[in-house]
Every structure is written in structure tokens, then in C-alpha cells.
Design an enzyme around this catalytic site. Structure first.
Site, PDB file in Angstrom:
ATOM      1  N   TYR A  31       3.164-181.077 -62.865  1.00 59.32           N
ATOM      2  CA  TYR A  31       1.795-181.341 -63.312  1.00 59.32           C
ATOM      3  C   TYR A  31       1.791-182.277 -64.500  1.00 59.32           C
ATOM      4  CZ  TYR A  31       2.132-178.118 -67.338  1.00 59.32           C
ATOM      5  OH  TYR A  31       2.476-177.518 -68.516  1.00 59.32           O
ATOM      6  N   ARG A  50       5.775-190.246 -66.954  1.00 60.91           N
ATOM      7  CA  ARG A  50       6.365-188.900 -67.067  1.00 60.91           C
ATOM      8  C   ARG A  50       6.176-188.128 -65.758  1.00 60.91           C
ATOM      9  NH1 ARG A  50       4.533-184.916 -71.841  1.00 60.91           N
ATOM     10  NH2 ARG A  50       2.643-184.851 -70.564  1.00 60.91           N
ATOM     11  N   ARG A  98       7.562-170.016 -45.191  1.00 62.94           N
ATOM     12  CA  ARG A  98       8.287-169.672 -46.414  1.00 62.94           C
ATOM     13  C   ARG A  98       9.800-169.755 -46.217  1.00 62.94           C
ATOM     14  NH1 ARG A  98      10.893-165.855 -49.190  1.00 62.94           N
ATOM     15  NH2 ARG A  98      10.565-165.820 -51.430  1.00 62.94           N
ATOM     16  N   HIS A 100      13.174-171.155 -48.958  1.00 61.92           N
ATOM     17  CA  HIS A 100      13.447-171.805 -50.255  1.00 61.92           C
ATOM     18  C   HIS A 100      13.735-173.304 -50.099  1.00 61.92           C
ATOM     19  CE1 HIS A 100      13.705-167.669 -51.447  1.00 61.92           C
ATOM     20  NE2 HIS A 100      13.965-167.972 -52.702  1.00 61.92           N
ATOM     21  N   LYS A 146       8.036-181.447 -66.102  1.00 59.92           N
ATOM     22  CA  LYS A 146       6.780-180.716 -66.364  1.00 59.92           C
ATOM     23  C   LYS A 146       6.458-179.906 -65.111  1.00 59.92           C
ATOM     24  CE  LYS A 146       2.425-181.509 -68.884  1.00 59.92           C
ATOM     25  NZ  LYS A 146       2.542-180.461 -69.891  1.00 59.92           N
ATOM     26  N   GLU A 184      11.165-176.758 -78.912  1.00 57.65           N
ATOM     27  CA  GLU A 184       9.742-177.130 -78.926  1.00 57.65           C
ATOM     28  C   GLU A 184       8.909-175.868 -79.024  1.00 57.65           C
ATOM     29  OE1 GLU A 184       8.592-178.912 -75.161  1.00 57.65           O
ATOM     30  OE2 GLU A 184       9.960-177.613 -74.057  1.00 57.65           O
ATOM     31  N   LEU A 208      10.206-180.837 -73.297  1.00 58.74           N
ATOM     32  CA  LEU A 208       9.330-181.763 -72.594  1.00 58.74           C
ATOM     33  C   LEU A 208       9.126-182.998 -73.476  1.00 58.74           C
ATOM     34  CD1 LEU A 208       7.492-181.924 -69.998  1.00 58.74           C
ATOM     35  CD2 LEU A 208       5.622-181.639 -71.613  1.00 58.74           C
TER      36      LEU A 208
HETATM   37  N1  PLP Z   1       6.106-179.092 -74.609  1.00 59.26           N
HETATM   38  C1  PLP Z   1       5.561-178.276 -73.690  1.00 59.26           C
HETATM   39  C2  PLP Z   1       6.379-177.160 -73.140  1.00 59.26           C
HETATM   40  C3  PLP Z   1       4.238-178.500 -73.241  1.00 59.26           C
HETATM   41  O1  PLP Z   1       3.697-177.690 -72.313  1.00 59.26           O
HETATM   42  C4  PLP Z   1       3.483-179.568 -73.805  1.00 59.26           C
HETATM   43  C5  PLP Z   1       2.132-179.864 -73.387  1.00 59.26           C
HETATM   44  O2  PLP Z   1       1.311-179.038 -73.160  1.00 59.26           O
HETATM   45  C6  PLP Z   1       4.079-180.367 -74.784  1.00 59.26           C
HETATM   46  C7  PLP Z   1       5.408-180.118 -75.146  1.00 59.26           C
HETATM   47  C8  PLP Z   1       3.337-181.507 -75.407  1.00 59.26           C
HETATM   48  O3  PLP Z   1       3.274-182.621 -74.551  1.00 59.26           O
HETATM   49  P1  PLP Z   1       2.063-183.661 -74.605  1.00 59.26           P
HETATM   50  O4  PLP Z   1       2.025-184.211 -75.997  1.00 59.26           O
HETATM   51  O5  PLP Z   1       2.412-184.684 -73.596  1.00 59.26           O
HETATM   52  O6  PLP Z   1       0.811-182.892 -74.282  1.00 59.26           O
END
Ligand code: PLP
Length: 303
Positions: A31, A50, A98, A100, A146, A184, A208
Site C-alpha cells: 500500500y 516507493r 487458498r 500460500h 510497505k 522507526e 520504511l
Molecule cells: N514507517 C512506518 C512503519 C510507516 O507506517 C510510515 C507511514 O505511515 C512511515 C514510516 C512514514 O512514512 P511516510 O513519511 O512516507 O508517511
């Protein structure tokens, strides 16, 4: 609220997908969340890049060209009210019996997009800051994707909520004897400020690569704010003068309490104040100049 599902726009109440969708069954999808200011997608190229990285990471073909995405996004913004919105874009490997392993031959992916209002972060948070807790980062080793499979992030964020806090800051240790380091937040990126220097964890497989994270580092570079991208130990997080949280929906927020203790002097700091102002100016500048993609800051428009 108008949404987009597999080639059509419709009210959200009419949107239906199969219970065999691999997103529902396995969390097999990726997403994006794209902020929209003054009815224009912010940093669209970066978000689409991304998205491609995430799709490559799960070996799923991109169902649309850049131009097709831009057209769908423009149409979705038009069909929803509000100057500032955020778009949620979601692609799964589609509906199949279904199993995997990937369906063979591949089935049509499910492509879903919706828009929600994007309120500006409340001023009391900008003036007072937010409280966070820390927890061990127990996620997988491809946090650069993501992925819609967010159960670890959901559980980690819930820990913060139950502690009366806004976010959980994640510390990872590769092995028992390794010094834990900052990755993060459960749904955000985290920066440390020490002695006037902005510290950012490196964009690797353990976090991320935030689009807002990039904007903040570009703004720091263009405005002579000392900054370093390197591994940050847990001890440095706890000894920070300032901690900052960034995400597309929260922009940049000051963290003023960590695990129940004040961060620095317990008030939003000077580096936060500067970066917050620069971020607001940058947003306005990008939108005013009709440069929906925000084509980099180094060019000197803000320098
Ligand atoms: N890290 C994670 C795990 C996230 O879910 C998000 C965004 O929601 C971010 C970092 C920040 O990313 P962005 O600045 O692209 O929203």
C-alpha cells in the site's frame, strides 16, 4: 465518499471484494499513503517510486503505468471534497483458491484507493509535543516493503495507546549481545537531535523509507542544519536533546516524553521549530508553484 476499485469509482458502501482475496487471506499486498494539499498529490513521483519498490519486493507486477496512476489519483481527488486529503492506495495479489504459493497463472490484482480528510496536526501537539514509549522491534527483515500485513505494527501501536501515548518507538537488537538501535516508529520515522545535530537512521531493510523523512533531510541539507545518517543506539535515543516523529499524515511532530520521562527539557526544541517552519514553507511553495511532485529542495528554492 467515492472510492476506486478495480477500474471503477463508486460509493464506499457499494465496494465489494472476494473473501478469497489474498489480501484478506494472507495480507499478500502492498500500500501507499499519499497526502494531498490544495487538491494536489504531494511528492507523487516519490510515492509511486516507493510503490514500485514494494511491488518488486513481493514480485507483483505494477498494474498501472505512471500516467494511469496519476489519472486515477486526479479523478479520486476530484470526486472527494476537501482541499487537503490523504489517499490510501492498496494492491493485492488478487482472489484465488487458498494456497500460500502465488496463483499460477497469475490472477488480476485487486486495486483499491480511497480518500480521507487530512486535518492539519493539532496546534497543542506542535506546542506541547507527544508522548511515546519504546519497545523491541519484533518485525520481519523487510520493513522497507510497505506491506499491508501490519499485525506487528498494529500490536506495537496498541501498546502505545494502552500507555496513553501517541506512538511506539522501535529498538532492534540483531542478537542478544548486540547493542539495540533505533529503527522507526510503529507507523512513522524517528529522528534524534543531539547538540544541534539531526541524526537519522539509515534507509535499509529494517525501516520504511519515509517520504517525509526524505523531505526533512533535504530541508536540513538546504538550510545548513547539521545532520548525519547513521545507526543510532538506544542509549542515544534516551539521551536525546530532541526527538522528532515524521509521517505523511502527521508531518513533523516533537516528542517531548519518552517512557514517562521528559525528552531534553521536556519542551519542543529549536531544531523541531526550524524544521516545522521549513516544512510548512516547502509545502506552500510546492503547491503554489504547481509542482505536485516537489522536485527536490537542493535546487535552492528554499536555500
Ligand atoms: N514507517 C512506518 C512503519 C510507516 O507506517 C510510515 C507511514 O505511515 C512511515 C514510516 C512514514 O512514512 P511516510 O513519511 O512516507 O508517511
Amino acid at each position: 465518499m467515492a472510492i476506486y476499485l478495480n477500474g471503477q469509482f463508486m460509493p464506499i458502501e457499494e465496494a465489494k471484494i472476494s473473501v478469497l482475496d489474498r489480501g484478506f487471506i494472507f495480507g499478500d499486498g502492498v500500500y501507499e499513503v499519499i497526502p494531498v494539499y490544495s487538491r494536489r498529490a504531494f511528492r507523487l513521483e516519490e510515492h509511486l517510486r516507493r510503490l514500485q519498490h514494494s511491488l518488486d519486493g513481493i514480485q507483483l507486477a505494477n498494474p498501472h503505468s505512471r500516467a494511469e496512476w496519476a489519472a486515477i489519483i486526479t479523478e479520486l481527488i476530484t470526486r472527494n471534497s476537501g482541499e487537503d486529503q490523504y489517499l490510501y492506495l492498496h494492491i493485492t495479489r488478487g482472489a484465488a483458491k487458498r494456497d500460500h504459493a502465488f496463483p499460477k497463472p497469475p490472477v488480476a490484482p485487486t486495486v483499491f484507493m480511497m480518500s480521507s480528510p487530512l486535518p492539519a496536526p493539532p496546534t497543542e501537539l506542535l506546542h506541547g509535543g507527544i508522548a511515546c514509549i519504546t519497545a523491541q522491534d519484533n518485525r520481519w527483515l523487510r520493513c522497507d516493503i510497505k506491506a499491508i500485513a501490519l499485525l506487528p505494527n498494529v500490536l506495537l501501536r496498541q501498546m502505545a495507546v494502552e500507555a496513553g501515548c501517541a506512538e511506539t518507538i522501535l529498538l532492534r537488537a540483531g542478537s542478544k549481545n548486540e547493542v539495540a538501535f533505533l529503527t522507526e516508529g510503529a507507523a512513522s520515522n524517528i529522528f534524534v537531535v543531539k547538540s544541534g545535530t539531526l541524526l537519522a537512521p539509515p534507509k535499509d531493510n529494517l525501516m520504511l523509507p519515509g517520504i517525509t523523512y526524505d523531505v526533512i533531510l533535504e530541508l536540513a541539507a538546504a538550510n545548513n542544519i547539521p545532520h548525519e545518517v547513521r545507526r543510532i543506539t538506544a542509549a542515544e535515543v534516551f539521551a536525546a536533546d530532541e526527538l522528532l516523529l515524521t509521517s505523511s499524515t502527521k508531518e513533523v511532530l516533537p516528542i517531548t516524553r519518552l517512557d514517562g520521562k521528559p525528552v531534553g527539557d521536556g519542551k519542543p526544541g529549536a531544531v523541531f521549530a526550524k524544521l516545522h517552519r521549513l516544512y510548512q514553507d516547502f509545502k506552500r511553495d510546492v503547491m503554489r508553484n504547481n509542482q505536485e511532485t516537489g522536485d527536490g529542495i537542493q535546487g535552492g528554492r528554499l536555500g
